[in-house]
Structure formats: C-alpha cells, structure tokens
Design an enzyme around this catalytic site. Structure first.
Site, PDB file in Angstrom:
ATOM      1  N   HIS A 126       0.859  -1.173   0.000  1.00 15.88           N
ATOM      2  CA  HIS A 126       0.000   0.000   0.000  1.00 15.88           C
ATOM      3  C   HIS A 126       0.899   1.229   0.000  1.00 15.88           C
ATOM      4  CE1 HIS A 126      -2.874   2.943   1.657  1.00 15.88           C
ATOM      5  NE2 HIS A 126      -3.848   2.102   1.365  1.00 15.88           N
ATOM      6  N   ASP A 203       2.797  -4.524   7.985  1.00 17.37           N
ATOM      7  CA  ASP A 203       1.511  -3.859   7.802  1.00 17.37           C
ATOM      8  C   ASP A 203       0.426  -4.932   7.856  1.00 17.37           C
ATOM      9  OD1 ASP A 203      -0.777  -2.552   7.015  1.00 17.37           O
ATOM     10  OD2 ASP A 203       0.000  -1.871   5.084  1.00 17.37           O
ATOM     11  N   GLN A 206      -4.801  -5.596   6.622  1.00 11.08           N
ATOM     12  CA  GLN A 206      -5.744  -6.512   5.982  1.00 11.08           C
ATOM     13  C   GLN A 206      -5.707  -7.911   6.584  1.00 11.08           C
ATOM     14  OE1 GLN A 206      -8.007  -5.537   3.888  1.00 11.08           O
ATOM     15  NE2 GLN A 206      -7.242  -3.497   3.435  1.00 11.08           N
ATOM     16  N   LYS A 229     -11.050  -0.898   9.669  1.00 10.83           N
ATOM     17  CA  LYS A 229     -11.172  -2.083   8.812  1.00 10.83           C
ATOM     18  C   LYS A 229     -11.553  -3.331   9.615  1.00 10.83           C
ATOM     19  CE  LYS A 229      -7.621  -0.341   5.618  1.00 10.83           C
ATOM     20  NZ  LYS A 229      -8.503   0.134   4.535  1.00 10.83           N
ATOM     21  N   CYS A 374      -4.637   2.478  -3.786  1.00  9.70           N
ATOM     22  CA  CYS A 374      -3.401   2.942  -3.137  1.00  9.70           C
ATOM     23  C   CYS A 374      -2.287   1.912  -3.301  1.00  9.70           C
ATOM     24  CB  CYS A 374      -3.633   3.244  -1.656  1.00  9.70           C
ATOM     25  SG  CYS A 374      -4.707   4.656  -1.367  1.00  9.70           S
TER      26      CYS A 374
END
Length: 417
Positions: A126, A203, A206, A229, A374
């Site tokens: 991202h 990261d 997700q 999220k 992104c």
C-alpha cells in the site's frame, strides 16, 4: 458462525440504496461496517463518561481513563502482546507506519538509518508502506530496495538473499495485500531479515480483521493495523512494537502527555506507551475499537477466518466462471485474503474501465471499490490502469457473491448493447 445472526448486529446492512435495492456491501477492505455494540459503546462514552484522560482526578476523568486504558488491554490480548505498554494508539495504519519510518530515520546507532544502509519493501505495498520509506531514505541518504511480484500475484522471493543483504537495516512488508489478496509467507522474510540484523515492520491492516494475529508468533519488531477495517471506528489505529525498541527510539510527536519534565532548555519523555501518544488522543475511538475487539473475540478469530475462507473460495469459483473476467492475483483460495481484484471485458469491446463497472454495479445496489487501491506499483506491474475489487467481512454471504456475479452479467449486457 451464524452469519445471518451476525448481520442483525449491523444496522447499515438493513438499508436500501438507489431505487430501493438492498445494499450489497463488498467494500470491507476499504472500511468495514460497524456492529451496534461498537456504535453503542461510543455513544455511551460520550453520553455518560466523557472527559480527558490520565491527569484528571475527578470521577469522569478516572472513568474515561479506565475505558481508554481498558481498550489498550483488549488490543494487547487480541494480538497476544507480551506487554500491554507495547500497544501504541495512532489515528490509523498510515500514521503508525509513518511513525516507525520517521523515528528510525531520526535514531542514532544501532537502529538509525544513514548512507550505506538499505530499507527493503515490496512491490505489493500500500502507498502507506511505500511513501514513508521513500521520505526517510531520501532524508537520510539510505537506499530503498524492493522485492518484486510473480505473474500470479505473489512475492518473488527468488532473490530474497540478494535484496535483503548485509546492508539492510529495515524490512517493511504487508501481511495480506489489499489489492491482490495475497497472504505473504512472513516467516521466510522475517527469518532472513533477522539473520542480517534488520528490523522487521509488518503492515497487518488486511490481516488483523480476518485472521488470528499473534505478534509473538509473527516474529516482527513492529506491527501496524487500523480500527476502521476491523469493525471499529475511523480515527484509531494501532502500532505494536517490541518494548526494547520503543524505549530506545526517539519520540514521534511532541506535546502534552508524552513528556516527563519540561524545561526551557530541554525535556524528558514519559515511558511507553505515552511517549508516543502526544496530545489528547482519540478516546471515544479507542473505546469503540475496544468494543470491536470484544465483538471479534466473541465470534472467535478462527471462526472468522474459516467463514471468510469459505466466502473467498466461493467467490473465486463464481468469478472464475464469468466469461471475460480476469482475476488479478492468486486464483486459488489457499493463502488468499478477503479481497479479490479483477478486470472485466466484453467481447468485441475489450476491457471495461473499472470505474464504469463500479458505477453500473452501484445502480444494482452493489458496493465495490474501483481504482488503484493505493497500490499503483501493482497496477503498473500487471499493465492495467485499475481494477474492480470485491472484499469481504464477517457479515458477507454467499447470496451477496451471487448478486455480484449477476451484477457483472448485467454490466456486460449494458456495455455489450
């Protein structure tokens, strides 16, 4: 997991859109919907407990502080953090990743970056895990390198030892791609990074909403994720970091709460986590995130992962059978996260721009995400301008996947005509 019972907890899923069509929400990778429990927890906080936290001695201040710090305890348990003080609240994943990139750029030895040092990311990231490292390497004179992608949407690790070399000080990698849905083999990357003495940043934006996330098993040094999220509110994110690193590295922002003693000549800093939480924090949002963690914990993250794997498997099967549809990324459900990107073509017309696909789907009540998500380097890698992305959560049903497939057939007829 009883998905129909779960759906009753989400008021927005009861509404209609457009000309009275039932909402089919397939955009959870951008932002998930919120259960009543989160909405009510935040409303109750504002109605009955609101005050600034930590330094007040009156009842409301103590209640607000208990709720805010209670949310930290919940997050620490959710990710199996060995120390609750390793949980830093930020406003989102982007801020958390910027925090790490900035303080590593400002730090001295042994963690600081300078000429001759290397930061490694991937082509799958991202923008929030690309741009901060570009800024830091440009500022410090260090080098930015990256791992590429295979044709089937996975990380190309064939040159891992060459890219992550003895000059590497930081490796920052996404756990699950927001555009490709790829679940990356972090254990291989973490092992190589630590072999050369590099700090590992993950990261998990997700993965935290969809998979059991154990920071101790993950083995990284920093992990970032965001509340909105994972059924929580906007404006709240999390950075987990190993205590020894957080204690050693410099602060990110200056101001109230992060200080120890302030003199005109200089200041000392509060211990973690407050060292990295300057000013009035998003208190109500932390309360909401705590409620979202409670909700996911009650469902059981193993159950969440199992349900979403079934949905992804079904979606890959149904979408794979749509004539003219090309999935961008892995087409097998194994090691696949809760997002699928694709390009749709019509015979004699060619590829339909994703913005057009999304607009026609919206007229059918189907909410998907269109664009580069992104993640422009991914689109460049595969020679496409953008994709249409369907993404899922605990409330997604097979019937919604069927509605998406029917909607795509409508799109083809619309443009084919």
């Amino acid at each position: 997991m009883d998905v129909e019972r779960v759906r009753k907890d989400f008021p927005i899923l009861e509404r209609t859109v457009g000309e009275g069509r039932p909402l089919v929400y397939l955009d959870s990778a951008a932002s998930s919907q919120k259960p009543r429990q989160v909405i009510e927890a935040m409303s109750d906080y504002y109605a009955h407990h609101h005050s600034n936290v930590h330094r007040g001695v009156h009842a409301l201040a103590e209640e607000a502080t208990a709720l805010y710090e209670g949310a930290r305890d919940k997050v620490a348990a959710f990710i199996n953090a060995p120390d609750r003080n390793e949980v830093i609240f930020t406003k989102n994943s982007s801020e958390a990743l910027n925090l790490v990139a900035s303080v590593l750029g400002w730090a001295g030895e042994p963690y600081g970056l300078g000429p001759g040092d290397r930061v490694v990311i991937t082509q799958m990231e991202h923008h929030s895990n690309i741009v901060p490292w570009q800024l830091t390497t440009q500022r410090t004179g260090s080098e930015l390198a990256w791992l590429g992608l295979t044709d089937d949407g996975r990380l190309d690790l064939s040159n891992l030892d060459e890219v992550v070399n003895e000059h590497t000080k930081v490796v920052s990698v996404v756990h699950v791609s927001n555009i490709l849905g790829t679940v990356n083999p972090l254990e291989v990357i973490v092992r190589r990074a630590h072999d050369v003495g590099a700090v590992v940043v993950v990261d998990a934006s997700q993965s935290a909403p969809h998979l059991p996330l154990d920071v101790q098993t993950l083995g990284a040094d920093f992990v970032a994720f965001t509340g909105h999220k994972m059924l929580g509110p906007t404006g709240i994110g999390v950075l987990w970091g190993r205590a020894e690193l957080l204690n050693e590295l410099p602060p990110f922002l200056g101001g109230g709460e992060m200080v120890g003693v302030v003199n005109m000549e200089g200041s000392t800093y509060a211990p973690i986590p407050h060292k990295y939480e300057a000013g009035t924090m998003p208190i109500a949002e932390a309360v909401g995130l705590g409620a979202a963690v409670d909700y996911l914990t009650a469902l059981g993250m193993d159950n969440v992962a199992r349900h979403e794997h079934e949905i992804v498997s079904y979606a890959l099967e149904r979408l794979g059978a749509v004539d003219g549809l090309r999935i961008i990324g892995p087409t097998e459900p194994e090691q696949h996260g809760a997002a699928i990107s694709f390009i749709l073509s019509v015979e004699g017309l060619g590829e339909i721009h994703p913005h057009d696909v999304g607009q026609v789907l919206d007229e059918q009540g189907i909410a998907v995400r269109v664009g580069q998500h992104c993640a422009r380097p991914v689109c460049v890698r595969y020679g496409i301008p953008a994709t249409t992305r369907a993404s899922f959560s605990v409330y997604t049903t097979r019937a919604e996947i069927d509605a998406l497939v029917d909607g795509l057939e409508h799109v083809k007829r619309f443009f084919g005509a």
